[in-house]
Write an enzyme that holds these catalytic residues in place. Structure first.
Site, PDB file in Angstrom:
ATOM      1  N   PHE A  99      15.685  19.412  -1.718  1.00  0.00           N
ATOM      2  CA  PHE A  99      14.035  18.839  -1.851  1.00  0.00           C
ATOM      3  C   PHE A  99      14.002  17.677  -1.255  1.00  0.00           C
ATOM      4  O   PHE A  99      13.034  17.278  -0.658  1.00  0.00           O
ATOM      5  CB  PHE A  99      13.744  19.085  -3.485  1.00  0.00           C
ATOM      6  CG  PHE A  99      12.549  18.252  -3.786  1.00  0.00           C
ATOM      7  CD1 PHE A  99      11.281  19.230  -3.431  1.00  0.00           C
ATOM      8  CD2 PHE A  99      12.478  16.929  -4.095  1.00  0.00           C
ATOM      9  CE1 PHE A  99      10.169  18.612  -3.829  1.00  0.00           C
ATOM     10  CE2 PHE A  99      11.346  16.316  -4.413  1.00  0.00           C
ATOM     11  CZ  PHE A  99      10.182  17.278  -4.341  1.00  0.00           C
TER      12      PHE A  99
ATOM     13  N   TYR B 169       0.892  -1.275  -0.109  1.00  0.00           N
ATOM     14  CA  TYR B 169      -0.061  -0.009   0.035  1.00  0.00           C
ATOM     15  C   TYR B 169       0.810   1.418  -0.175  1.00  0.00           C
ATOM     16  O   TYR B 169       0.690   2.202  -0.791  1.00  0.00           O
ATOM     17  CB  TYR B 169      -0.749  -0.066   1.345  1.00  0.00           C
ATOM     18  CG  TYR B 169      -1.689   1.210   1.259  1.00  0.00           C
ATOM     19  CD1 TYR B 169      -2.812   1.432   0.508  1.00  0.00           C
ATOM     20  CD2 TYR B 169      -1.548   2.292   2.107  1.00  0.00           C
ATOM     21  CE1 TYR B 169      -3.553   2.795   0.332  1.00  0.00           C
ATOM     22  CE2 TYR B 169      -2.016   3.537   1.982  1.00  0.00           C
ATOM     23  CZ  TYR B 169      -3.172   3.893   1.393  1.00  0.00           C
ATOM     24  OH  TYR B 169      -3.770   4.892   1.304  1.00  0.00           O
TER      25      TYR B 169
ATOM     26  N   ARG C 280       2.345   8.784  12.864  1.00  0.00           N
ATOM     27  CA  ARG C 280       1.943  10.219  13.679  1.00  0.00           C
ATOM     28  C   ARG C 280       0.382  10.496  13.557  1.00  0.00           C
ATOM     29  O   ARG C 280      -0.083  10.954  14.477  1.00  0.00           O
ATOM     30  CB  ARG C 280       2.984  11.255  12.890  1.00  0.00           C
ATOM     31  CG  ARG C 280       2.908  12.518  13.536  1.00  0.00           C
ATOM     32  CD  ARG C 280       3.044  13.668  12.532  1.00  0.00           C
ATOM     33  NE  ARG C 280       2.170  13.605  11.450  1.00  0.00           N
ATOM     34  CZ  ARG C 280       2.678  14.295  10.192  1.00  0.00           C
ATOM     35  NH1 ARG C 280       3.466  14.992  10.256  1.00  0.00           N
ATOM     36  NH2 ARG C 280       1.686  14.134   9.274  1.00  0.00           N
TER      37      ARG C 280
ATOM     38  N   ARG D 215      -9.875   5.614   9.239  1.00  0.00           N
ATOM     39  CA  ARG D 215      -9.027   4.930   8.154  1.00  0.00           C
ATOM     40  C   ARG D 215      -8.126   4.031   8.741  1.00  0.00           C
ATOM     41  O   ARG D 215      -7.532   4.776   9.867  1.00  0.00           O
ATOM     42  CB  ARG D 215      -8.273   6.202   7.542  1.00  0.00           C
ATOM     43  CG  ARG D 215      -9.329   6.943   6.641  1.00  0.00           C
ATOM     44  CD  ARG D 215      -8.577   7.792   5.617  1.00  0.00           C
ATOM     45  NE  ARG D 215      -7.570   8.952   6.359  1.00  0.00           N
ATOM     46  CZ  ARG D 215      -7.740  10.265   6.316  1.00  0.00           C
ATOM     47  NH1 ARG D 215      -8.467  10.726   5.351  1.00  0.00           N
ATOM     48  NH2 ARG D 215      -7.013  10.763   7.057  1.00  0.00           N
TER      49      ARG D 215
HETATM   50 MG    MG Z   1      -5.250   8.474   0.118  1.00  0.00          MG
END
Ligand code: MG
Length: 498
Positions: free
Chosen positions: A315, A188, A235, A245
């Site tokens: 970055f 995932y 976190r 979720r």
């Molecule tokens: Mg999403």
């Protein structure tokens, strides 16, 4: 920050005040609206101006680092971010039924190139729904990109949309809300973050600012994404659980060993972790999650060492150092189960200022790894593995940037720590390399000198042979003249005496 906040900070946290002041004074932000930079930023086009606005609204923490990217790369990465943000808005929208969401997700790479495409049916509570309502601006700008950039963006969108659609379909049709195995969790995270890393590496390579080999660094790019994503997933535990979720894998939070360590059964639901009385068991699960994320740290450091462009390095490095600081903040922190926690502004500013080269970034990782190690206690079932994971980060630093080698402030010379047993070996190696270099240089100089001498000799010989030839020609000419004059004189004498 307002004047009052600065004043309060000066009184309560003077050191943080100093760091933030330094950051504010020395850290320039790129202004993408400057007329001289329009060729790179596209600010002179209404569609791109809209896109920069969406970046500020949707990305929050990433907007500043994206704008710092050199030249046109900032605009390209801004558009890449907006495409993926648009896709994620559809994925997250729980008001869309599966039959509507599936074709939307699976065709997003086509919609993203269809002029004028917009989507107005997002749920009213979706924070980024306006991006999809005005998505035509993103499409218009994407269609102006060089094919090399566009190919990378479309390719990653295709892969990500397929992964997101599979997970959304499973969740909405089977009613299974949890990721079961750690492999599923990894997969995932690969779809939602690892692929982002792959795409960024492809864009860096396409821009020519990084080597073309970066486009092929799939494993390291994936680890960069996973390290950030897993840190955020840890976190954001409470916020995600409140919104139903669930990203933590059951293989970790539902593991019996964490219950057994406190004489309780394993958790049956993720929300049990924030309930009173479960603090110790939740802490052990939290440690195991932090351990899982820490395993990507060395790969991140490897990736950062491959970069050569300073703006690309900043970055990539800044989110990584923020991530390890956030992991340290979450580790053994019961507040994380109750509310959203963040590293302090001054700590973030300090990290940004220090994340300038691979060595300093490695030292930041080492510092936080040592602090995580120090916080861990032997009663924790993950104690040994956490010690090993932190030790791997320390070993990485020691292998790449040995502590007995000290660099000068300007980084131009090095000295060896006399008390370290490795110093004599390093000094001998250093001396051997220096001697070899001197010998090579001497041979090069000798070869150059010999070439110069040979060339001068050849020239002299050529000059000498030319003089000699002239001498013979002159002698031959003299003989011809004498013979001719002699012949003329002889003929005249003969005529006179006839
Ligand atoms: Mg999403």
């Amino acid at each position: 920050m307002g004047a009052l906040s600065w004043l309060v900070l000066l009184v309560t946290h003077p050191l943080e005040f100093r760091i933030l002041l330094q950051y504010w004074l020395w850290h320039d932000q790129r202004d993408v609206s400057l007329p001289g930079d329009h060729a790179n930023t596209g600010w002179n086009r209404e569609s791109m101006k809209k896109c920069w606005g969406f970046l500020d609204v949707t990305s929050r923490s990433f907007a500043a680092v994206i704008k710092q990217l050199e030249g046109e790369l900032a605009r390209v990465v801004c558009l890449y971010y907006l495409v993926l943000r648009g896709l994620d808005t559809i994925e997250d929208d729980m008001s869309l039924p599966d039959e509507k969401k599936q074709p939307l997700l699976r065709n997003f790479h086509n919609y993203t190139l269809t002029s004028g495409w917009t989507f107005t049916e997002s749920g009213p509570d979706e924070p980024d729904r306006q991006l999809l309502v005005e998505y035509g601006n993103v499409v218009e700008e994407l269609r102006m990109l060089k094919p090399d950039y566009l190919d990378v963006i479309v390719e990653i969108t295709k892969k990500m949309e397929a992964g997101m659609a599979d997970y959304a379909h499973k969740a909405q049709t089977t009613g299974e809300v949890y990721l079961e195995k750690i492999e599923e969790y990894d997969l995932y995270c690969h779809y939602v973050a690892g692929l982002v890393g792959e795409g960024l590496s492809g864009l860096f390579a396409a821009s020519g600012r990084e080597g073309s080999f970066m486009a092929g660094q799939l494993e390291l790019s994936n680890s960069m994404g996973l390290f950030l994503q897993k840190t955020n997933i840890i976190r954001d535990y409470r916020e995600d659980v409140n919104q139903k979720r669930y990203f933590w894998p059951r293989e970790i939070w539902g593991n019996e060993k964490y219950g057994a360590a406190v004489g309780k059964p394993a958790f049956k639901e993720m929300k049990e972790m924030y309930m009173p009385g479960n603090e110790k068991q939740a802490e052990y699960v939290q440690s195991a999650m932090v351990l899982n994320a820490l395993c990507h740290a060395a790969d991140s450091l490897d990736y950062l060492r491959l970069l050569k462009n300073q703006s690309v390095f900043n970055f990539c490095a800044i989110p990584q150092t923020m991530a390890i600081a956030t992991l340290h903040l979450c580790f053994k922190n019961p507040t994380m189960f109750q509310r959203n926690i963040k590293i302090r502004k001054a700590e973030a500013a300090h990290l940004i200022m220090r994340s300038k080269n691979p060595r300093d970034v490695a030292y930041i990782f080492r510092e936080y790894a040592q602090r995580i190690h120090a916080k861990c206690t032997p009663d924790d079932p993950s104690f040994i593995k956490i010690a090993a994971a932190c030790g791997r980060i320390e070993k990485w630093c020691e292998d790449q940037y040995p502590s007995f080698v000290q660099m000068s402030q300007a980084g131009k010379s090095q000295t060896f720590d006399q008390s370290d047993a490795r110093s004599p070996v390093a000094r001998a190696l250093d001396e051997r390399q220096r001697t070899a270099w001197l010998e090579k240089r001497r041979e090069e100089l000798l070869a150059t000198t010999k070439d110069v001498v040979d060339a001068a000799r050849t020239q002299r010989q050529q000059e000498a042979s030319t003089g000699e030839t002239l001498k013979y020609v002159a002698m031959a000419f003299g003989i011809v003249v004498v013979v001719s004059l002699g012949s003329v004189y002889g003929i005249m004498w003969a005529i006179d005496n006839l």
